[in-house]
Every structure is written in C-alpha cells, then in structure tokens.
Design an enzyme around this catalytic site. Structure first.
Site, mmCIF file in Angstrom:
data_model
loop_
_atom_site.group_PDB
_atom_site.id
_atom_site.type_symbol
_atom_site.label_atom_id
_atom_site.label_comp_id
_atom_site.label_asym_id
_atom_site.label_seq_id
_atom_site.Cartn_x
_atom_site.Cartn_y
_atom_site.Cartn_z
ATOM 1 C CE LYS A 81 -3.932 1.912 2.624
ATOM 2 N NZ LYS A 81 -4.791 1.704 3.816
ATOM 3 C CB SER A 156 -8.116 3.477 2.749
ATOM 4 O OG SER A 156 -7.222 2.946 3.697
ATOM 5 C CB SER A 180 -8.236 0.797 5.772
ATOM 6 O OG SER A 180 -8.985 1.980 5.713
#
Lengths: 490, 93
Positions: A81, A156, A180
């Site tokens: 990420k 996210s 997330s």
C-alpha cells in the site's frame, strides 16, 4: 507464466522457488505480465517499475544459484500500500501533496519482507492518506473491484485487495485504521487481518491516526496470510507502541480450533440494516462452526452503533494533528509564497476534499469550546466500548459477524455523502478503538457473484487464535479461493 | 457550522478554501456534526477518557542514543534543501 497451482498459493510459490522448480524472475515476470494485461481496468497500482522488480528477482536468483535458499517469502512478489515507505519506489499516499516523494528508508514491515526474500512488486492505490472506504478519495484514480469493474473494491486498502483478488500479486500489505484492511478484503473476496495494536511496527507507515493505525497482511487464503503475518510481526524499537513478542504461527496453524470454541454472536451485528445475503452467508458459517464442535453464545453489545461517531471524532482529531506536517517544508512540492503562512496554505490546497473535511472536523473537535463536547466525549465512549468488549470476551473466545453490511457497492453511490460512506465501517470500527485483532475471511458470494466477508474478532494478543479459527472454517467452507483469471464486468 | 465558522476553522488548520469550498464544507460538516450528536445518548459521567487502546503500556529500553542513519538524505528530499537545513519563506517582517 507460472503453473496454476503456484498462482493459487504464495506458500507453494515460495517452496517452488526454494526447490528451484521456478525462478524468482519467472514469478516476477508472471505478475508484471498480469499487471500489464489487467491493471488498466483494475487500477490497483499507483507505481510499478518493472526494472526495479526484475533487479530484485535477479539478485535473488543469483543468491539461490550460490546455494542460499533462505527466506520464508523466497521469490514471492508482494504489493505494498502506498502509505508504507519503500526505497527505490515512490510513496505518495495517493496524494498530490506527496507527489513523487521517494523516502530514503523502508518501513519496518518492508524491511522484514525483503529480509525474507520477498520481492517488492509495486505500490497500490488507496483513498488519499487512507481516508475512505472505496478508493474513490484517491488523488489519482479510483480502483475497481475485479469481481465487477463497475463497483468499488472497498478501501482504503482497495488497491491491495483488488491486486490480490485479480491475481496481480500473490500477497499484499494494507493498513487498517477503522477497517481499511478488512473491508476491502471482504468486498474483493480475500483474507485480511488487522493485528492487535502494537503487534506490527508502524515505523515507516505514514501516520493518519496514531492510536488506531495498524499494518495488516492480505492474501488469497489463511495459509498465505499466516506466512506473511509471521514475517512482518514482531517488536521494533523504532515504534514506541510496538509490543514485545511475535506471532505464534504454529498456533495459527492448529487444526482443532473449533472444538469447544465459544463463539460470541452479538445481536447488534444482525440488525435489520444487514443485507439478507450477507446475513445468510454468516449464519451458514455459524452452522459450520457448530457442526465442528463450537458453541454459539448469544450476546448484546449495545454500544456497537456508537462506534462510528466515536471513531470519526478520534480519527479526525488525530489526523488534523498528524497531517499538520504536510506543509511543503520537509516533504513534497511547495507552492512558494513570500510569507510562510501563505506558503503553508497554498501548498495545502493540494489535499483532496475528504482530507480537508477530516482536518477541519478534527480541528473543530479539538478547538476551545468544543473539546469537551466532542473529543473528550468520544474518548469516554471509547473507554466504554473497550469495557463492552472485555465483558464479551469474559463469556466467549471470539466474536463472529459480518465484515460489511453489504457486498461491494457501485462506484459513485456514496461518494457525495460522507456520512453514508462512514457507515460502511459499522462493523469494523469498534475493534480498533479497543486495540483488538480482527480478521476478515471470504464466506460466500451473493447471487450477483459478489464476495461476502465474515469477521472474527478476539481479545488483545489473540491474533493466532483468529487465524486458527478462520483456517478451520475455511477448510470446511471449501470455497474456490483462486484469483480471478480476468476482471469481470468491463 | 456556518460559512464564517468554516473559514475560521480552515484558517486554524492552515487550509485555504475558496468560496464554493467554504459553502460546501460548511454544509457537509454540519451534517456530520449532526450525526455525531448521537454520542450524547451514551452516559459517560465519571468515565476516564481513553486516548489509547485499553492495555497500552509503552515498553522501555535502555536510554542509549540511536541516531537515524541518514538524516541528510531526509533533508535532501525537501523542496529547498541547503546542506543540513531547509530554506523556508520569511517568518517575521
């Protein structure tokens, strides 16, 4: 191309590289080829540099040729990420305020992956600074759900989840502040774990809300998730909240976890707002557990609906402080003005709307005259939510429920209504407030073919227990956990 | 939250909003704060605020200095580095 059995299992891939059945370069080229073919539709990645990826793989192959086959992740590509610092590749949080930023160090978890022979494949998309539940708040572009490209992958960590589900990466790291990792894992049909607060180092994770942020592993199945968790867990002196002790991978692989297990089922997790197909899939999982010797413990956790306002007050307050550092002085581009204050304000126009909203909410909640009514009140409710979990875990070993109220929703459906987007976190926000571990696993699909996720939550430090329970359920469910051959619904 | 208050909060947060943003955010933040009012339903008289997860204890280590390995590389990545310093716009007249 890799043989199909190696694309279904990162564990098998590492073993095959170790046994010299395939080279690290073959594995890297396979995933680079998949990204080239499919990421135009999925948009899981923000940055992939094939030369950097091949160089890592070639260095590993040279080491293997010398007889050194050490490393639990030998030759396995891992997607990261883009809020985790990586040397040699940009780290931007999908924000224009960090455009082209290249950190001079790796996050602790990235160091651990490299040390175990993993290959850093690229940086995945997210809602800007991890603020969102759909990746639609990315400052670059929204990612798509590979099970239906017209729908969100969740967020996210939506890029990481979409990459694994679409077979663009065998493993990924996300971060979980209020869901997330777990929410996108559920919406994309993969496994995602939020560790106990402090089980993983946050060194090199760009801070959003420090009392809640945790890095989390994401994988196609429990065995692969266990492999990655075992690599990245452990103490790091550079994070003052890092807990001593590691992750007990042997306990995570126990195969008798359901026998005699007390599974708490809070009534509030099955409210009328829950999608009927999600409810049915979770109920089926309860039945499987009971069939294997577990016992259901009906519970009531009446503070559940208050977790979202509590969470959003805490998270925005912490974010308003953490994001003060992005002012064009130390990181990222600066829109230079004659005066310092004007320079700050002009530079910070680069933040997207959701980031600005959250900074303003937090500033408001912490400002004189409102602090007691908002921030302090939220911290008091947070304490009560922790007590409610403690009472529940006095009566059961794990809690089982849905990860999300619905399967993946269409792009654009909630993007103009912040409160509706916040409500996506209804089942995932409580555990972080209490620092508890929670894991999402696939438990079925809707009639439309959309994945459904179930969430297991446990007391502090019970990460391995959650893995073992999920592993036993996964075996009994016997779902097809292969990555998609190609994204659907173009 | 009205537009004037939104402007004040934006100033405190070092954000510069145009008129359309001030109006949009004032409306959205009012709706969100309205939703937060739900917390008033929870009795919290005498409850100690929890700023961290319940059982947080910071582990301690020996007080030995451990300097960051490459501080100059951090500075070098800023917009206007000068050696080991950052050049910034004028702060005082």
């Amino acid at each position: 191309m890799l043989p199909a059995d190696l694309t279904r299992s990162a564990t098998a891939l590492a073993a095959a590289v170790r046994a010299r059945r395939v080279t690290a370069r073959t594995a890297a080229d396979h995933y680079l080829g998949r990204i080239a073919a499919h990421d135009g539709a999925v948009r899981a990645f923000l940055h992939v540099d094939p030369a950097v990826v091949r160089a890592q793989a070639d260095a590993l192959d040279a080491r293997i040729a010398r007889g050194d086959t050490a490393g639990a992740l030998l030759g396995v590509p891992v997607a990261i990420k883009d809020n985790l610092c990586t040397t040699g590749q940009p780290t931007t949080c999908a924000s224009k305020i960090l455009a082209d930023y290249r950190p001079p160090y790796d996050a602790h978890v990235v160091e651990r992956i490299r040390a175990e022979g993993g290959v850093i494949l690229g940086k995945t998309n997210l809602d800007e600074f991890a603020m969102g539940a759909s990746t639609e708040n990315s400052g670059v572009a929204a990612s798509r759900n590979p099970h239906d490209l017209k729908r969100v992958p969740g967020g996210s960590s939506g890029g990481s989840a979409a990459a694994v589900a679409a077979g663009l990466a065998p493993l990924a790291l996300g971060s979980d502040t209020g869901g997330s990792v777990r929410q996108p894992a559920a919406l994309c049909g993969i496994v995602g774990h939020r560790p106990t607060y402090g089980a993983l180092s946050r060194h090199g994770l760009i801070a959003f809300a420090s009392s809640l942020d945790q890095v989390g592993p994401m994988a196609l199945n429990l065995e692969d998730c266990t492999l990655l968790m075992a690599v990245i867990a452990g103490h790091d002196s550079r994070d003052s909240t890092s807990r001593p002790g590691g992750f007990d991978a042997a306990a995570a692989r126990r195969d008798d976890a359901l026998s005699g297990l007390r599974i708490g089922v809070p009534a509030e997790y099955h409210s009328d707002a829950l999608d009927p197909e999600v409810r049915a899939a979770v109920r089926q999982l309860e039945d499987l557990a009971v069939g294997a010797g577990a016992r259901l413990v009906p519970l009531s956790m009446p503070l559940t609906p208050y977790a979202i306002p509590t969470y959003y007050l805490v998270v925005t307050s912490e974010a308003s402080s953490n994001l003060a550092r992005f002012d064009g002085i130390r990181y990222g581009p600066r829109d230079e003005q004659q005066e310092l204050a004007a320079s700050y304000a002009t530079t910070r126009r680069r933040f997207g709307d959701e980031v600005k909203r959250r900074i303003m909410l937090g500033t408001y909640a912490l400002s004189a005259g409102y602090y007691d009514a908002y921030y302090k009140k939220a911290l008091q409710v947070r304490a009560r939510i922790g007590e409610e979990f403690a009472r529940a875990f006095a009566r059961c070993d794990v809690l089982l429920g849905p990860t999300t109220p619905t399967p993946a929703f269409p792009l654009g459906e909630k993007s103009d209504d912040p409160v509706q987007m916040y409500l996506c976190d209804v089942f995932t926000a409580p555990a972080p407030l209490a620092g508890l571990p929670a894991l999402s696993m696939p438990c079925g699909k809707s009639k439309a073919g959309l994945p459904i996720g179930a969430q297991l939550q446990g007391p502090t430090g019970a990460d391995a227990r959650l893995f073992a329970v999920a592993r036993a359920l996964e075996r009994r469910l016997a779902l097809d956990l292969s990555p998609l051959e190609a994204p659907r619904g173009a | 939250m009205d537009v004037r208050e939104a402007e004040k909060i934006a100033g405190l947060a070092r954000l510069s909003l145009d008129a359309a943003e001030r109006s949009r955010f004032a409306g959205q933040l009012t709706a969100i704060l309205g939703y937060f009012e739900k917390l008033r339903e929870v009795p919290t008289e005498g409850v100690a605020p929890a700023s961290h997860p319940a059982d947080m204890r910071s582990p301690l280590r020996a007080d030995d200095p451990a300097p960051f390995a490459t501080p100059l590389e951090l500075v070098a990545r800023s917009h206007r580095p000068e050696g080991e310093l950052y050049r910034v716009p004028r702060v005082l007249e």
